[in-house]
Enzyme design. Structure first.
Site, PDB file in Angstrom:
ATOM      1  N   THR A 184       0.964   8.556  16.009  1.00 20.29           N
ATOM      2  CA  THR A 184       1.549   9.559  15.109  1.00 20.29           C
ATOM      3  C   THR A 184       0.456  10.248  14.323  1.00 20.29           C
ATOM      4  OG1 THR A 184       3.603   8.357  14.765  1.00 20.29           O
ATOM      5  CG2 THR A 184       2.892   9.753  12.953  1.00 20.29           C
ATOM      6  N   VAL A 213      15.147   6.228  15.300  1.00 20.04           N
ATOM      7  CA  VAL A 213      14.312   7.070  14.447  1.00 20.04           C
ATOM      8  C   VAL A 213      13.427   6.138  13.636  1.00 20.04           C
ATOM      9  CG1 VAL A 213      14.337   8.624  12.450  1.00 20.04           C
ATOM     10  CG2 VAL A 213      15.943   8.994  14.332  1.00 20.04           C
ATOM     11  N   GLY A 214      12.155   6.450  13.559  1.00 20.89           N
ATOM     12  CA  GLY A 214      11.221   5.592  12.818  1.00 20.89           C
ATOM     13  C   GLY A 214      10.970   6.090  11.410  1.00 20.89           C
ATOM     14  N   ASP A 215       9.818   5.727  10.887  1.00 18.20           N
ATOM     15  CA  ASP A 215       9.463   6.073   9.503  1.00 18.20           C
ATOM     16  C   ASP A 215       8.987   7.509   9.347  1.00 18.20           C
ATOM     17  OD1 ASP A 215       7.185   5.347  11.125  1.00 18.20           O
ATOM     18  OD2 ASP A 215       5.980   5.541   9.301  1.00 18.20           O
ATOM     19  N   THR A 235       1.129   5.249   9.930  1.00 18.60           N
ATOM     20  CA  THR A 235       1.292   5.206  11.381  1.00 18.60           C
ATOM     21  C   THR A 235       1.485   3.754  11.797  1.00 18.60           C
ATOM     22  OG1 THR A 235       0.285   5.832  13.502  1.00 18.60           O
ATOM     23  CG2 THR A 235      -1.203   5.071  11.782  1.00 18.60           C
ATOM     24  N   GLY A 236       2.026   3.548  12.987  1.00 17.34           N
ATOM     25  CA  GLY A 236       2.277   2.186  13.449  1.00 17.34           C
ATOM     26  C   GLY A 236       3.762   1.897  13.509  1.00 17.34           C
ATOM     27  N   GLY A 238       7.082   1.755  12.700  1.00 20.51           N
ATOM     28  CA  GLY A 238       7.791   2.417  11.616  1.00 20.51           C
ATOM     29  C   GLY A 238       8.772   1.548  10.861  1.00 20.51           C
TER      30      GLY A 238
HETATM   31  N1  ASP Z   1       5.323   5.365  13.028  1.00 19.16           N
HETATM   32  C1  ASP Z   1       5.806   5.867  14.268  1.00 19.16           C
HETATM   33  C2  ASP Z   1       7.201   5.367  14.498  1.00 19.16           C
HETATM   34  O1  ASP Z   1       7.482   4.212  14.199  1.00 19.16           O
HETATM   35  C3  ASP Z   1       4.996   5.495  15.449  1.00 19.16           C
HETATM   36  C4  ASP Z   1       3.532   5.795  15.414  1.00 19.16           C
HETATM   37  O2  ASP Z   1       2.874   5.751  14.397  1.00 19.16           O
HETATM   38  O3  ASP Z   1       3.028   6.133  16.461  1.00 19.16           O
HETATM   39  O4  ASP Z   1       7.992   6.095  15.023  1.00 19.16           O
END
Ligand code: ASP
Length: 326
Positions: A184, A213-215, A235-236, A238
């Site tokens: 992200t 849906v993530g963060d 990022t990571g 979510g």
């Molecule tokens: N944070 C994003 C999610 O959970 C994923 C990512 O950082 O790539 O959707």
């Protein structure tokens, strides 16, 4: 590109020594440095995104315009595999995008589960500026985007289709967010007028459950900006940021006097002390304060972030909880 990590650490160290000696908080010390304009963003693809943002910032432009223009670069790049065009699809093979944007006046806009529109960040900005709402999702978000003049296009590239077929063939192994499969882009900027803005855009977790849906589009979880204090993005995995409202936490910690680096570290520690399985995942926080001081912290080694300021462009490894930096 030449990383100047040592210079950054020296700056942080001197700030803390001066703060300790004088009793003045670090952010006040840093405020006198006036490190602006500046833009920071997650991962190596942040370098190209920062370069686009810098053109605006270096021309007395607004942070909001800079972050929108900046993150449009990876959104349009099919080689950036979890943002916009070419992003990994969900388990049904559909590319679904999440994004949000926030300015210096607490205005914010977001879209989630948006399909067929390459630049979700610009749709999020339209939600912010053209509607009384903060978030539109799914078919409603797409309908709004089309009404606003965005064009519908297929975002599933041949490469993404191939990767999805492979994943299906391999028995649809559960793919968790780790070092390889998330990137992200979250971007934070401070402009010459001293105003902060942020943007965050993603296709989310690779091969996620349809509808997940993530963060990243959630104000407070994947992005937060308070123009009095600072801004944070993440990022990571979510779900971990959602459970802890991570970016809001980082900004509130900065309000209480933490440096951006300390605030990111404390937010990761919050996750580690509250969520049993945290060590299975990656989470990275990135923060920028009102003085142009920045910092990052993550769970696992492997997270890096890009910085562009008057000293040039830099790429730093994030400090992490569980191991040494690469
Ligand atoms: N944070 C994003 C999610 O959970 C994923 C990512 O950082 O790539 O959707």
């Amino acid at each position: 590109m030449k990383a100047t990590r040592r210079g950054f650490l020296k700056f942080s160290f001197l700030s803390s020594v001066v703060g300790a000696l004088t009793g003045v908080s670090k952010s006040v010390v840093a405020a006198n440095k006036r490190n602006k304009p500046i833009v920071v963003s997650t991962w190596e693809h942040g370098l190209a995104a920062n370069a686009a943002a810098w053109k605006i910032l270096n021309n007395q432009g607004r942070a909001l315009d800079a972050v929108e223009k900046g993150v449009r670069v990876p959104e349009a790049d099919p080689d950036v595999r979890t943002v916009g065009l070419g992003g990994y699809p969900d388990s049904d093979g559909n590319v679904t995008l999440d994004a949000c944007i926030m300015d210096e006046n607490m205005n914010c806009g977001a879209v989630a589960f948006l399909q067929d529109i390459k630049h979700p960040i610009s749709v999020a900005r339209k939600v912010m500026e053209e509607t009384p709402h903060v978030m539109l999702v799914g078919s409603g978000a797409k309908k709004f985007a089309l009404e606003q003049g965005f064009t519908s296009e297929n975002l599933l590239t041949e490469q993404s289709k191939k990767d999805w077929s492979e994943w299906k063939k391999l028995g649809q192994q559960k793919k968790q967010i780790n070092i390889e499969n998330h990137d992200t882009i979250g971007m934070l900027a401070l402009d010459n007028a001293g105003n902060l803005s942020g943007a965050c855009t993603t296709s989310g977790a690779a091969f996620k459950l349809p509808g997940r849906v993530g963060d990243s589009p959630i104000i407070g979880a994947g992005l937060y900006v308070d123009n009095e204090v600072g801004a944070a993005t993440a990022t990571g995995m979510g779900e971990l940021m959602m459970k802890t409202v991570g970016c809001h936490l980082v900004v509130e910690l900065m309000r209480q006097g933490a440096s951006p680096q300390e605030a990111c570290q404390k937010a990761v520690q919050r996750i580690a002390t509250r969520l049993d399985n945290f060590a299975e995942f990656q989470v990275g926080f990135l923060a920028l304060n009102k003085a142009g001081e920045y910092g990052a912290y993550c769970i696992q080694p492997g997270f890096n972030y890009a910085v562009r300021d008057t000293s040039g462009e830099h790429l730093f490894d994030g400090e992490n909880l569980l191991g040494a930096s690469k």
